[in-house]
Design a protein around this motif. Structure first.
Motif, PDB file in Angstrom:
ATOM      1  N   LEU A 195       0.832  -1.209   0.000  1.00  0.00           N
ATOM      2  CA  LEU A 195       0.000   0.000   0.000  1.00  0.00           C
ATOM      3  C   LEU A 195       0.864   1.255   0.000  1.00  0.00           C
ATOM      4  CD1 LEU A 195      -2.826  -0.949   2.519  1.00  0.00           C
ATOM      5  CD2 LEU A 195      -2.951  -0.798   0.030  1.00  0.00           C
ATOM      6  N   TYR A 196       1.930   1.213   0.782  1.00  0.00           N
ATOM      7  CA  TYR A 196       2.830   2.351   0.921  1.00  0.00           C
ATOM      8  C   TYR A 196       3.438   2.717  -0.440  1.00  0.00           C
ATOM      9  CZ  TYR A 196       6.805   4.887   3.065  1.00  0.00           C
ATOM     10  OH  TYR A 196       7.740   5.806   3.439  1.00  0.00           O
TER      11      TYR A 196
ATOM     12  N   TRP B 161       0.803   3.935  -2.852  1.00  0.00           N
ATOM     13  CA  TRP B 161       0.479   5.329  -2.542  1.00  0.00           C
ATOM     14  C   TRP B 161       1.535   6.262  -3.116  1.00  0.00           C
ATOM     15  CZ3 TRP B 161       3.720   8.362   0.566  1.00  0.00           C
ATOM     16  CH2 TRP B 161       3.245   9.654   0.811  1.00  0.00           C
ATOM     17  N   TYR B 162       2.791   5.868  -2.971  1.00  0.00           N
ATOM     18  CA  TYR B 162       3.879   6.704  -3.457  1.00  0.00           C
ATOM     19  C   TYR B 162       3.827   6.830  -4.978  1.00  0.00           C
ATOM     20  CZ  TYR B 162       8.577   7.976  -4.864  1.00  0.00           C
ATOM     21  OH  TYR B 162       9.648   8.574  -5.467  1.00  0.00           O
TER      22      TYR B 162
ATOM     23  N   ARG C 188       1.197   6.696  -6.876  1.00  0.00           N
ATOM     24  CA  ARG C 188       0.105   7.597  -7.244  1.00  0.00           C
ATOM     25  C   ARG C 188       0.498   9.041  -7.005  1.00  0.00           C
ATOM     26  NH1 ARG C 188      -5.470   6.390  -4.633  1.00  0.00           N
ATOM     27  NH2 ARG C 188      -5.633   8.628  -4.970  1.00  0.00           N
ATOM     28  N   PHE C 189       1.219   9.230  -5.883  1.00  0.00           N
ATOM     29  CA  PHE C 189       1.673  10.559  -5.526  1.00  0.00           C
ATOM     30  C   PHE C 189       2.597  11.112  -6.616  1.00  0.00           C
ATOM     31  CE2 PHE C 189       5.382  12.679  -3.592  1.00  0.00           C
ATOM     32  CZ  PHE C 189       4.785  13.809  -3.032  1.00  0.00           C
TER      33      PHE C 189
END
Lengths: 308, 287, 458
Positions: free
Chosen positions: A293-294, A297-298, A300-301
């Motif tokens: 997930l981490y 998330w990165y 997508r960021f």
């Protein structure tokens, strides 16, 4: 260059050549992949099967059953174990990260004895965690060096008055060891990213009137993000599955999940050993899932920022 | 220069930055002083900052060796542990490099369908918790009769080291132009000869760097040695573990063994800092 | 996709292969098997054993390795002694004797019988011997067939044979030979607690702790030093004393067991807040420290955090003072009066010993008079042999070899000694302590006792 490309199999017909090429790739990858597949993936698969009740080694075969997971989730102290495992893994990652970013930024500067400092700060990275544990016991135990110094200057009278840092659920001793060992590691990763960047964009920002904080927040930080993500992911995963430090410096029951897993595995009762495998699977899935997930998330960021 | 200017500039530290660096150097170096004192102590009770009686004055009054005498006597098993650490470390390094070299070469030079998958798979041992791998591998080894053996420990140490070595060596191969190898082939050298005379000398520094770190990782690993070794193979970290895990005061023997356990790391640090740049250093960890 | 399938196929194939290696019957090496049957049938002379041992050439001894004194003594004294017989002694210093027992079990499970395993001899007693005994993993009744068996009482009619033939209430059947004897002994630091003010009974202990909270704690079960403290409490608070705890679980019965243990556990709960770090207030749980090991307990005493501690080892305080770990102000006390647990520990040979003859020679060497005296005088490990079997001159030499006990006498220790708890009950007590004291379970005590009983007693 005008020399013809050398290819030892080029006189063969094309289909056969392609096949041979693939065979060669497989052959060269095989030893390394075999070790990892058999040992590492095999280990996880076997642990998973045992946690579901498949253990002919102990004459147990109730496959498939969720019994060991149910027992685990309803046992006294399990959720506290989960909490402590997260707590001891997250806090040092976060604190260590902040210390490391500042250290890496400072290291970019020129200063006297820089060469020597680059030796010194890496030392904790090079030695086993157990050395850190040993140093921590010497310094931070209730009758340790720091308590003795405090006694000398009259702050405490008896070792009982010294705050309990080791063998306690506050986990301060554990976190001290992690931070001490891991700041050099994260600093190294961030520093090597910084080295590859060069000063141009920061200088441009400054010229355009950004204050140091703005320069850091809008220019430097996004650029070192890849280093930060890698560093924190590795450190968190390590802390989450770490054994010897919480085993020695922890506060006893309920222990962190890895320590509970070892205790259960070390039990002569076969059923407890299968329970240990359930804990192992929980650790792997939680840690793997969170890191997935981490990193997602990165990604997508980064995409939102227009970089991939 | 004002402090504000110094914050920007590449030279000159702010007072806080200076303090920060000194603080870090102290956290690394200052605990070594009491550790050295502890290793020479005989009676050292609360609240004394220095021992009330030292090893040197007590060592001849007892029938059994104490402190450093014990550490360096055969009774402490220190030399067995050092020998085991070295033998395991060298075996792991050689085996790891031998299987990582071809894999790294393929990953650096070839394109194939499952490449992404292989690369992803090579990253996972870094992020799956060690305790899970340790217990799982122990299960396998118990069944194969490898638990408690040297071979078992060497194989287990390959799990954290192979992915690392492959990543370092892949980047070495990527930075290497294929021209010289191709010329050698054209001039009639067979692939093995080409590798031996052309490729190997060019990638040698990279192999050395990778090998040193594989050795370092192997000599520092505790959990895999402890789980798989089942207490039958003593290395420096497991020797230290038996000493510190009792939860007692740090006695002179433990202090001595702590100092000796630091030596491989210190030696490798001195060697590697000389010829490995920070980026390469970090490469193995960051992927 | 093809690659992925391939990965899984290999993995699963491997796991199945590994699984199929299992479940074979342990079979021994025929030479070793013949040696065993001949030796146990009395067909071999001791010289035959020595010849066979020399052929085997080495012996693997697993022992608890936490004492540098003992480790040194074994290397200094036992190793050269065995070398004289052409046997290389290899010692394995385990953190916990159970690791050695596990190894024997694992070897057996993977089909390794006599002459093929990894463990030749184990320093053992209590639960661990019980495990090997109940799983039928012992070499056989050898103890009375060693030349040095003359140093022991083995005749069941002789009352002094009790500790040689019964280990935590479980019959040894001569499958292990005693090598040391111990008594659970407490010590105080007289710099902070005068011997006259030291508690003599558990009631005294509670009164003293309520007056000066935090000055005492005990080692955490399942360390056997912790278990023994709990057992002494059980004896003291049971109207029938130690007697019911000598019985096997199935002879005692749950109802009697609850009766015998309830008072003791209520006491342990009462003193919990008054132990080190416990907060010192009734009904409010602080954060009491139960040290993990004798080392950790000793550290608390040396730092002045507690004034009194208890662990196995008659001569322990004397040795620690000599070696600089305890200040000279430490003294032993007799506590708890009439309830000090005393036992022996032994050398056992497992059924899959790779070098059984050499293991027998080891067992014989360590039960020799000279080695027993040297062990006593150099490192303070009491005699495993029976003084009653020694000549008058040897008995005098034994008395001379003993270290002086600070504050108490050997006679006092003898007068207050009681036997250990039956090994079938030890795990039950451990389980209750963990649930009731360590985990502070809210369930009623009787139910906790019954739960632990039902998990452990089969």
């Amino acid at each position: 260059m005008e020399l013809p490309k050398a290819n030892p199999i080029k006189h063969l017909p094309q289909a056969r050549r392609r096949w041979l090429g693939r065979f060669r790739i497989a052959l060269m990858l095989a030893p390394a992949m075999a070790v990892l597949v058999v040992l590492y993936l095999g280990a996880l698969v076997l642990a998973f099967l045992q946690s579901l009740g498949y253990a002919p080694l102990y004459q147990i075969n109730t496959f498939p059953t969720l019994h060991y997971y149910q027992d685990l989730f309803s046992s006294t102290g399990f959720w506290q174990s989960v909490f402590y495992t997260f707590y001891y893994a997250l806090i040092p990652t976060f604190v260590g990260l902040i210390l490391s970013i500042y250290l890496a930024l400072t290291l970019r500067k020129r200063f006297a004895l820089k060469r020597l400092f680059q030796y010194v700060y890496k030392l904790p990275l090079m030695i086993p965690y157990l050395v850190g544990v040993s140093l921590t016991i010497l310094l931070f135990s209730n009758g340790g060096i720091i308590a003795r110094v405090l006694h000398l200057i009259g702050i405490i009278d008896n070792p009982v008055e010294f705050p309990r840092i080791l063998y306690d659920h506050s986990g301060l001793g554990i976190m001290i060891v992690y931070i001490w060992k891991q700041v050099p590691f994260m600093t190294l990763i961030i520093y090597s990213v910084l080295l590859g960047l060069g000063p141009e964009s920061e200088e441009a920002a400054t010229t355009l009137g950004a204050n140091p904080w703005q320069t850091f927040w809008y220019v430097t930080l996004p650029q070192i993000m890849p280093g930060i993500i890698t560093g924190t992911a590795i450190v968190f995963a390590f802390n989450f599955g770490s054994f010897e430090t919480p085993f020695i410096l922890g506060g006893g029951f309920p222990n962190t999940l890895p320590v509970e897993a070892w205790r259960a595995f070390d039990d002569p009762e076969p059923a407890r050993r299968l329970g240990a495998m359930a804990i192992v699977m929980v650790i792997s899935v939680v840690s793997g899932g969170l890191l997935y997930l981490y990193i997602a998330w990165y990604r997508r960021f980064e995409k939102r920022r227009g970089r991939v | 220069m004002t402090i504000r200017e110094r914050r920007f500039s590449r030279d000159g530290l702010t007072p806080f930055q200076r303090f920060y660096l000194i603080f870090f150097a102290l956290t690394v170096l200052s605990p070594l002083i009491p550790m050295i004192i502890a290793s020479f102590a005989f009676r050292w009770f609360w609240p004394d900052l220095l021992p009330s009686e030292w090893w040197a004055s007590a060592r001849h009054t007892l029938t059994q060796p104490i402190g450093w005498d014990y550490v360096f006597s055969p009774y402490s098993r220190l030399f067995t542990a050092i020998r085991n650490t070295l033998v395991i470390g060298f075996s792991v390094t050689l085996l790891c490099l031998a299987i990582s070299l071809p894999a790294a070469r393929v990953l650096a030079r070839e394109k194939f369908r499952a490449k992404g998958l292989v690369e992803f798979f090579l990253l996972t041992p870094l992020i799956v918790p060690e305790v899970a791998i340790g217990l799982g591998v122990l299960l396998i080894f118990i069944q194969l009769g490898l638990a408690g053996s040297f071979v078992g420990i060497v194989l287990a140490h390959l799990i954290p080291t192979v992915p690392y070595a492959i990543r370092v060596l892949t980047s070495v191969f990527q930075n290497l132009s294929t021209d010289y190898e191709e010329q050698a082939m054209v001039l009639g050298a067979n692939p093995l000869k080409t590798f031996w005379h052309i490729t190997l000398p060019m990638i040698f520094p990279g192999i050395m760097a990778g090998g040193l770190f594989v050795f370092l990782v192997s000599s520092n690993v505790f959990l895999l040695t402890f789980f798989v070794g089942r207490g039958q193979v003593e290395t420096l970290p497991t020797l230290l573990f038996t000493k510190v895990s009792s939860g007692g005061v740090l006695d002179p023997v433990t202090a001595g063994i702590t100092l000796i356990t630091m030596l491989p790391g210190i030696i490798l640090l001195l060697i590697t800092e000389r010829f490995i740049r920070e980026e390469v250093f970090a490469k193995g960890f960051s992927g | 996709m093809g690659k992925r399938l391939w990965l899984w196929a290999v993995t699963i194939g491997f796991v199945l292969l590994a699984g199929s290696v299992l479940g074979q019957q342990a079979k021994g090496n025929p030479v070793a098997e013949k040696f065993r049957s001949d030796f146990l049938a009395g067909k071999l002379t001791w010289n035959d054993v020595l010849t066979e041992a020399k052929k085997e050439g080495q012996v693997n001894w697993y022992h608890w390795g936490g004492s540098t004194e003992l480790n040194t003594w074994i290397d200094q004294v036992v190793k050269p002694e065995l070398a004289k017989f052409g046997i290389a002694l290899k010692t394995f210093r385990v953190n916990d004797t159970r690791n050695a027992v596990d190894l024997v079990i694992a070897d057996n499970a993977s089909g390794k019988g006599l002459g093929m395993g990894s463990v030749d001899a184990i320093w053992i007693n209590g639960e661990n011997f019980y495990t090997l005994g109940t799983q039928n993993l012992l070499f056989g009744p050898f103890a009375d067939k060693l030349p040095n068996s003359k140093n022991f009482f083995f005749d069941p009619k002789e009352p002094r044979s009790k500790l040689n033939t019964s280990d935590f209430g479980y019959p040894t059947n001569l499958q292990e030979v005693p090598w040391s004897g111990e008594e659970y002994t407490c010590y105080i630091d007289t710099a902070r607690l005068k011997p006259a003010d030291a508690p003599k009974t558990f009631q005294d202990l509670e009164t003293w702790l309520r007056k000066t909270p935090g000055r005492f704690t005990y080692i955490k079960p399942p360390d056997f030093n912790g278990n023994t403290f709990v057992e002494e409490v059980m004896y003291a608070f049971n109207a029938g004393g130690p007697e019911p705890f000598q019985k096997r679980a199935k002879d005692l019965g749950l109802r009697n067991f609850i009766q015998a243990t309830k008072g003791g556990f209520e006491f342990l709960k009462r003193i919990d807040p008054f132990l080190l770090g416990g907060g010192g207030r009734d009904g409010v749980r602080g954060n009491p420290i139960y040290p993990n090991s004798p080392d950790a307990l000793q550290t608390l005493l040396v730092n002045g955090q507690i004034d009194m501690g208890c662990e196995f080892g008659k001569y322990n305080a004397a040795i620690q003072i000599k070696n600089g770990r305890f200040p000279p102000t430490v003294q032993n006390i007799i506590f708890p009066q009439k309830d000090m647990i005393s036992n022996k520990n032994y050398i056992a040979i497992p059924s899959n010993s790779p070098n059984p003859a050499a293991a027998l020679v080891l067992a014989n060497v360590v039960s020799g008079i000279d080695n027993q005296f040297s062990k006593l005088s150099q490192i303070g490990y009491p005699l495993g042999i029976d003084p009653g079997r020694l000549s008058a001159a040897d008995q005098e030499a034994a008395a001379k070899a003993s270290l002086p006990l600070p504050g108490i006498t050997l006679a006092q220790l003898g007068d207050n000694a009681v036997p250990d708890t039956n090994s079938s009950l030890v795990k039950v007590l451990e389980g209750i302590w963990q649930e009731y004291i360590e985990r502070q379970s809210g369930k009623p005590l009787e139910q906790i006792i019954a739960d632990s009983w039902n998990t452990q007693v089969k």
